[in-house]
Scaffold this motif. Structure first.
Motif, PDB file in Angstrom:
ATOM      1  N   SER A   1     -26.246  25.054  10.472  1.00  0.00           N
ATOM      2  CA  SER A   1     -27.337  25.717  10.183  1.00  0.00           C
ATOM      3  C   SER A   1     -27.750  26.719  11.105  1.00  0.00           C
ATOM      4  O   SER A   1     -28.227  27.708  10.623  1.00  0.00           O
ATOM      5  CB  SER A   1     -28.573  24.725   9.994  1.00  0.00           C
ATOM      6  N   ASP A   2     -27.244  26.722  12.205  1.00  0.00           N
ATOM      7  CA  ASP A   2     -27.375  27.850  13.100  1.00  0.00           C
ATOM      8  C   ASP A   2     -26.140  29.030  13.330  1.00  0.00           C
ATOM      9  O   ASP A   2     -26.149  29.663  14.029  1.00  0.00           O
ATOM     10  CB  ASP A   2     -27.359  27.039  14.519  1.00  0.00           C
ATOM     11  N   SER A   3     -25.152  28.888  12.394  1.00  0.00           N
ATOM     12  CA  SER A   3     -23.982  29.671  12.338  1.00  0.00           C
ATOM     13  C   SER A   3     -24.298  31.086  11.910  1.00  0.00           C
ATOM     14  O   SER A   3     -25.285  31.103  10.876  1.00  0.00           O
ATOM     15  CB  SER A   3     -22.939  28.745  11.728  1.00  0.00           C
ATOM     16  N   GLY A   4     -24.020  32.020  12.390  1.00  0.00           N
ATOM     17  CA  GLY A   4     -24.579  33.243  12.090  1.00  0.00           C
ATOM     18  C   GLY A   4     -23.407  34.157  11.270  1.00  0.00           C
ATOM     19  O   GLY A   4     -23.620  35.157  10.775  1.00  0.00           O
ATOM     20  N   SER A   5     -22.234  33.193  10.892  1.00  0.00           N
ATOM     21  CA  SER A   5     -21.274  33.501   9.981  1.00  0.00           C
ATOM     22  C   SER A   5     -20.518  32.578   9.713  1.00  0.00           C
ATOM     23  O   SER A   5     -20.399  31.479  10.114  1.00  0.00           O
ATOM     24  CB  SER A   5     -20.414  34.753  10.930  1.00  0.00           C
ATOM     25  N   HIS A   6     -19.591  32.785   8.519  1.00  0.00           N
ATOM     26  CA  HIS A   6     -18.732  31.743   8.029  1.00  0.00           C
ATOM     27  C   HIS A   6     -17.368  32.396   7.446  1.00  0.00           C
ATOM     28  O   HIS A   6     -17.143  33.460   7.189  1.00  0.00           O
ATOM     29  CB  HIS A   6     -19.540  31.059   7.020  1.00  0.00           C
ATOM     30  N   VAL A   7     -16.387  31.450   7.562  1.00  0.00           N
ATOM     31  CA  VAL A   7     -15.164  31.773   7.486  1.00  0.00           C
ATOM     32  C   VAL A   7     -14.753  30.588   6.253  1.00  0.00           C
ATOM     33  O   VAL A   7     -14.654  29.580   6.704  1.00  0.00           O
ATOM     34  CB  VAL A   7     -13.760  31.844   8.144  1.00  0.00           C
TER      35      VAL A   7
END
Length: 256
Positions: free
Chosen positions: A245-251
């Motif tokens: 939930s704290d990630s600023g991006s996703h692949v």
């Protein structure tokens, strides 16, 4: 009734994306130099090469070939779709052997020949499509190009709207001596604009902007389901860091 000969031809649909100019294409690699750094580009190319396997790959919004050229250097047969003729021309100038065929067109609707084991769009470029309908069609277009078992990969940021105090509409994403940038958002329409202020060596300040529509990860998953794709993997970055939930991006990787 009106015969088909009497009907007014339908006006060709114009994509909502900004059309990047010759000036933008000329300066793109220099102004995006941090994205060419080995520790940034290397993991992306490594992961995409593994996902492509022995099959060909198709890049949506291929730009000047930041990812496609090193991926082709790995032996992957890469093709591309690019809306801006100027960006496509910049790629061709760096690919004198013409290893990478590029079709000028809209990544939501443009078809190219063949079936691909991998279709991908990187560095938030799917957000250049500024309507939800076009973004849905982009997923469908990816699915149309994929062979059975093929994968669609999207690298995309997660909007950091939690940083907004009440009444604020802008948030900085970079503050430096040569480059300061901030995003403005409309929370209702999910429309945004990136504003860039750059300082030249002689002290002059230039301003540029680009428009986008941000997409939440769950919204991407629904678009994928509408296209007949299922989520296979999601990480916070190309190296496989767990997505939280704290990630600023996703692949994210969806499989046909």
């Amino acid at each position: 009734m009106t015969s088909s000969d009497d009907q007014t031809p339908e006006t060709p649909r114009m994509p909502s994306s900004d059309l990047w100019t010759a000036d933008t294409a000329r300066d793109y690699d220099v102004e995006s130099a941090e994205m060419f750094a080995p520790d940034v580009l290397g993991p992306a190319v490594d992961r995409l090469a593994r996902l492509a396997g022995d099959g060909p790959a198709l890049e949506f919004a291929i730009g000047t070939g930041r990812v496609a050229i090193p991926l082709a250097d790995r032996g992957v047969a890469v093709s591309g779709i690019e809306l801006s003729p100027s960006m496509a021309a910049a790629l061709r100038s760096k690919d004198p052997a013409e290893r990478i065929p590029v079709t000028v067109g809209d990544m939501a609707t443009t078809r190219v020949p063949g079936e691909y084991s991998l279709v991908y769009v990187v560095w938030n470029s799917i957000g250049n499509l500024r309507t939800q309908d076009e973004q849905v069609e982009c997923f469908r277009n990816a699915a149309r190009h994929l062979a059975p078992g093929g994968r669609f990969v999207v690298e995309l940021w997660v909007p950091d709207i939690r940083r907004f105090p009440p009444g604020q509409t802008a948030v900085p994403f970079v503050v430096g001596d040569q480059h300061t940038g901030f995003d403005t958002f409309d929370m209702v329409t999910q429309q945004g604009t990136s504003h860039h202020y750059r300082r030249a060596a002689d002290g002059r300040i230039s301003y540029g902007f680009s428009n986008f529509r941000y997409i939440w990860p769950a919204e991407c998953d629904l678009m994928a389901r509408l296209a007949g794709l299922r989520l296979e993997q999601r990480h916070a970055d190309w190296t496989g860091t767990p997505f939280t939930s704290d990630s600023g991006s996703h692949v994210s990787v969806w499989k046909k």
